[in-house]
Design an enzyme around this catalytic site. Sequence first.
Site, PDB file in Angstrom:
ATOM      1  N   LEU A   8      -4.073 -28.587   0.788  1.00 31.82           N
ATOM      2  CA  LEU A   8      -5.177 -28.633  -0.412  1.00 31.82           C
ATOM      3  C   LEU A   8      -6.103 -27.370  -0.864  1.00 31.82           C
ATOM      4  CD1 LEU A   8      -6.160 -32.357  -0.402  1.00 31.82           C
ATOM      5  CD2 LEU A   8      -4.853 -31.820  -1.069  1.00 31.82           C
ATOM      6  N   LYS A 190      11.632 -17.196  -7.312  1.00 30.96           N
ATOM      7  CA  LYS A 190      10.773 -16.699  -6.812  1.00 30.96           C
ATOM      8  C   LYS A 190      10.210 -15.714  -6.024  1.00 30.96           C
ATOM      9  CE  LYS A 190       6.399 -17.299  -6.853  1.00 30.96           C
ATOM     10  NZ  LYS A 190       5.235 -17.175  -5.437  1.00 30.96           N
ATOM     11  N   ASN A 194       8.438 -12.050  -6.890  1.00 31.40           N
ATOM     12  CA  ASN A 194       7.634 -11.965  -6.030  1.00 31.40           C
ATOM     13  C   ASN A 194       7.584  -9.817  -5.952  1.00 31.40           C
ATOM     14  OD1 ASN A 194       5.958 -13.905  -6.161  1.00 31.40           O
ATOM     15  ND2 ASN A 194       5.816 -14.086  -4.240  1.00 31.40           N
ATOM     16  N   GLU A 197       6.867  -8.180  -8.719  1.00 30.67           N
ATOM     17  CA  GLU A 197       5.268  -8.023  -8.402  1.00 30.67           C
ATOM     18  C   GLU A 197       4.706  -6.451  -8.161  1.00 30.67           C
ATOM     19  OE1 GLU A 197       2.205 -10.961  -5.412  1.00 30.67           O
ATOM     20  OE2 GLU A 197       3.271 -11.489  -8.193  1.00 30.67           O
TER      21      GLU A 197
END
Length: 343
Positions: A8, A190, A194, A197
């Site tokens: 979390l 993904k 990246n 990126e």
Amino acid sequence: MQIGVIGLGRMGGNICRRLMKAGHGCVVFDADAKPREALAKEGAIAAASLEAMVKAFTGKPRAVWVMLPAGRITEETVAHLGTLLQPDDIVIDGGNSFYKDDIRRAKELAQKRIRYVDCGTSGGIWGIERGYCMMIGGDKAVVDHLDPIFAALAPGRGDIPRTRGRTNGDARAEQGYIHAGPPGAGHFVKMIHNGIEYGLMQAYAEGFDILRNKDSEDLPEEERFELNVADIAEVWRRGSVISSWLLDLGAAALAKDPQLKGFSGFVQDSGEGRWTIEAAIEEAVPAEVLSSALFARFRSRQGHTFAEKVLSAMRLGFGGHVEGQGPADPDAGSGMPSKDAAK
């Protein structure tokens, strides 16, 4: 739907919030009691252990989203879930795991008839507001079953114009998520995202460094300009061909601190850039820009330029990444399986 979320932190907690806002139920677990208690106050069912989380589900099949750093903690958590879940239950890895590990885990869990999905998740700390761009790997049936979850997390079409001439393809792509292929495909896409990126950020960083140094004493006096890089970033955001969210984040940082004095220029890499270069080598694909951007991050840990301060500012902006936190080698101390284990 009801979904379990493990981890979390910066993204995991907000994934829960976005799902609950859309009417889905969340069963949550984190080793730290504070974030799970906070989410319990917002409507989630908080569990003090993985065992308790699995038992808290009210229906089947159970779907558990793992949002933890790649490496040992994810490896151990997925393995533990394999002992707790039952046939037809689902494990979703939404972190930045190495795609070859996904392929292996999917095979291991399939022996117990537990289904595995890898979900490359982009959106950083802004995902709760903007939504998350997702690249998903797994069998079609399980991805289709989870579609309500993905649809709730995705940004939707928003105000982005439709691509001219696009008549075919997965309709979900316009909503901000796709089923990329079998297990491993989501994290592979993904990973390349990246890597790209890195290259984009490096191009912006070097450009702003050249602008800032136009008043260098090494230049003839008549060729020296004192340029306002904050204003340049702002004007480029509006109608230029190099506008982007990364530029938005850079402009925001420069508007607040034109000299970026709050950043040292120490630029971490989280692993995906390295894996992208490894994939390029395996495929014999030239990747000059992406490899150069990765090596520039290595160099940033020895001496710092304004360009690297720009990189640090953008990383803080989209992901909340703080300079210097984490090992220089993302795999060091993470329990990352050996290359043999990943095969």
